[in-house]
Design a protein around this motif. Structure first.
Motif, PDB file in Angstrom:
ATOM      1  N   TYR A 208      34.310  24.336  41.960  1.00 48.00           N
ATOM      2  CA  TYR A 208      33.632  25.511  41.932  1.00 48.00           C
ATOM      3  C   TYR A 208      32.252  25.354  41.418  1.00 48.00           C
ATOM      4  O   TYR A 208      31.559  26.475  41.022  1.00 48.00           O
ATOM      5  CB  TYR A 208      34.230  26.409  40.465  1.00 48.00           C
ATOM      6  N   THR A 217      33.054  34.826  34.401  1.00 47.98           N
ATOM      7  CA  THR A 217      33.345  35.260  35.983  1.00 47.98           C
ATOM      8  C   THR A 217      34.237  34.107  36.445  1.00 47.98           C
ATOM      9  O   THR A 217      35.161  34.550  37.178  1.00 47.98           O
ATOM     10  CB  THR A 217      32.179  35.169  36.821  1.00 47.98           C
ATOM     11  N   LEU A 218      34.096  32.811  36.244  1.00 47.37           N
ATOM     12  CA  LEU A 218      35.043  31.915  36.707  1.00 47.37           C
ATOM     13  C   LEU A 218      36.582  31.958  36.244  1.00 47.37           C
ATOM     14  O   LEU A 218      37.235  32.041  36.971  1.00 47.37           O
ATOM     15  CB  LEU A 218      34.581  30.356  36.382  1.00 47.37           C
ATOM     16  N   THR A 220      37.791  34.754  35.121  1.00 50.25           N
ATOM     17  CA  THR A 220      38.319  35.811  35.892  1.00 50.25           C
ATOM     18  C   THR A 220      38.925  35.681  37.207  1.00 50.25           C
ATOM     19  O   THR A 220      39.996  36.078  37.599  1.00 50.25           O
ATOM     20  CB  THR A 220      37.291  37.257  35.933  1.00 50.25           C
ATOM     21  N   LYS A 221      38.023  34.992  38.162  1.00 53.41           N
ATOM     22  CA  LYS A 221      38.543  34.774  39.303  1.00 53.41           C
ATOM     23  C   LYS A 221      39.751  33.707  39.513  1.00 53.41           C
ATOM     24  O   LYS A 221      40.501  33.893  40.367  1.00 53.41           O
ATOM     25  CB  LYS A 221      37.330  34.182  40.278  1.00 53.41           C
ATOM     26  N   THR A 224      42.873  35.842  37.832  1.00 54.89           N
ATOM     27  CA  THR A 224      43.085  37.131  38.449  1.00 54.89           C
ATOM     28  C   THR A 224      43.243  37.077  40.069  1.00 54.89           C
ATOM     29  O   THR A 224      43.824  37.908  40.707  1.00 54.89           O
ATOM     30  CB  THR A 224      42.486  38.349  37.933  1.00 54.89           C
ATOM     31  N   GLU A 225      42.515  36.191  40.489  1.00 55.37           N
ATOM     32  CA  GLU A 225      42.241  36.211  42.144  1.00 55.37           C
ATOM     33  C   GLU A 225      42.751  34.927  42.522  1.00 55.37           C
ATOM     34  O   GLU A 225      42.553  34.688  43.920  1.00 55.37           O
ATOM     35  CB  GLU A 225      40.785  36.506  42.492  1.00 55.37           C
ATOM     36  N   TRP A 227      41.660  31.873  42.636  1.00 56.74           N
ATOM     37  CA  TRP A 227      40.666  30.982  43.031  1.00 56.74           C
ATOM     38  C   TRP A 227      40.994  29.608  42.898  1.00 56.74           C
ATOM     39  O   TRP A 227      41.198  29.309  41.834  1.00 56.74           O
ATOM     40  CB  TRP A 227      39.303  31.413  42.264  1.00 56.74           C
ATOM     41  N   GLY A 286      35.667  27.874  45.997  1.00 56.21           N
ATOM     42  CA  GLY A 286      36.811  28.331  45.924  1.00 56.21           C
ATOM     43  C   GLY A 286      37.698  29.102  47.076  1.00 56.21           C
ATOM     44  O   GLY A 286      37.182  29.030  48.055  1.00 56.21           O
ATOM     45  N   GLU A 288      39.183  32.118  48.694  1.00 60.34           N
ATOM     46  CA  GLU A 288      39.046  33.659  48.541  1.00 60.34           C
ATOM     47  C   GLU A 288      40.407  34.270  48.901  1.00 60.34           C
ATOM     48  O   GLU A 288      41.285  33.720  49.748  1.00 60.34           O
ATOM     49  CB  GLU A 288      38.023  34.171  49.754  1.00 60.34           C
TER      50      GLU A 288
END
Length: 288
Positions: A208, A217-218, A220-221, A224-225, A227, A286, A288
């Motif tokens: 990352y 931010t890291l 969260t990604k 939840t995403e 990453w 990361g 996407e």
């Protein structure tokens, strides 16, 4: 070998022999009659007392060839001195990020990861299981010729099933479930951290990107995403194992014992692959 030490034996090394510094203390190189040692000096407060006592308790009971040996402790309020065997080589973090001084091959990488997994597997095989909770390259040490690997830093260790705080460890290596308040997590968080560590061994860069970034931010990604580091440029024989090990769902991750078995069965097909230097890839953005 456990032994007793005196303050006089320790303090003569604490002015010029610093070899490392972290959030909770400083590490010095010293020498006792048995040979060189590492001296970890902690300034104990009410907030850090439990962490320090936990590390002592863990190290008194854990013994394995791939875990640094605990030798002694000395409590001189407000300082706590922890004495460990001295590893005369670099950390895995130093090897990864110093290309000119530390060149290594696929064979070296597999050997180091197997030994780190052996130490972690020992923790997970105890009853009750111990969770390291801060597996990362900085907590994996090597000897002088880089043939022996040992886990270190047990201040975050917890027994499985005990009350465990969230956001424990180092953010870049933390499993998604560790970020979430109130979620009970297991030893599978170590599996996730091991996978990120393994990716860094093969990429020779930080997952990352740079250390200094907005960790919220890291988190969260990652949580939840989904990453994850990119696999482009990483040896193909690692892809399936990495993807399984950093799965967002802990139950689908392999155990560290299963990872260890897979690593030992790694088939390079050709000797040329085994001896190929790992040169690294561009910093990950990361997935996407």
């Amino acid at each position: 070998m456990r032994r007793t030490v005196t303050k006089q034996e320790i303090e003569r090394f604490l002015s010029t022999n610093e070899i490392g510094r972290g959030t909770f203390g400083v590490v010095y190189k010293g020498a006792l009659c048995d040979g060189d040692v590492a001296i970890k000096v902690l300034h104990v407060t009410e907030d850090t007392k439990e962490k320090a006592e936990r590390e002592i308790t863990t190290m008194r009971t854990v013994k394995h060839e791939n875990i640094v040996e605990f030798i002694a402790e000395l409590y001189e309020i407000p300082k706590l001195y922890l004495i460990f065997e001295f590893m005369d080589g670099p950390s895995l973090h130093q090897i990864i990020h110093n290309y000119n001084d530390h060149k290594y091959t696929n064979k070296d990488a597999i050997n180091w990861l197997i030994q780190a997994a052996e130490g972690l597997n020992h923790l997970h095989s105890l009853a009750p299981k111990l969770i390291h909770r801060d597996v990362k390259p900085k907590n994996i040490l090597l000897n002088g010729d880089k043939s022996i690997v040992k886990l270190c830093d047990f201040g975050n260790v917890r027994q499985l099933g005990s009350c465990m705080s969230n956001e424990s460890g180092t953010h870049r290596y933390m499993a998604p479930e560790v970020y979430i308040d109130g979620v009970k997590y297991t030893e599978k968080c170590d599996v996730y951290s091991f996978a990120i560590t393994a990716w860094e061994v093969y990429s020779r860069t930080n997952a990352y990107g740079p250390d200094k970034q907005n960790y919220q931010t890291l988190l969260t990604k990652v949580s939840t995403e989904d990453w994850r580091p990119l696999l482009e440029g990483i040896p193909k024989y690692t892809h399936k194992l990495l993807e399984r090990s950093w799965s967002p769902e802990p139950k689908t991750r392999p155990t560290i014992k299963e990872i260890l078995e897979d690593l030992k069965k790694t088939d390079f097909c050709e000797n040329s692959i085994r001896q190929t230097l790992i040169t690294g890839v561009s910093p990950s953005k990361g997935s996407e």
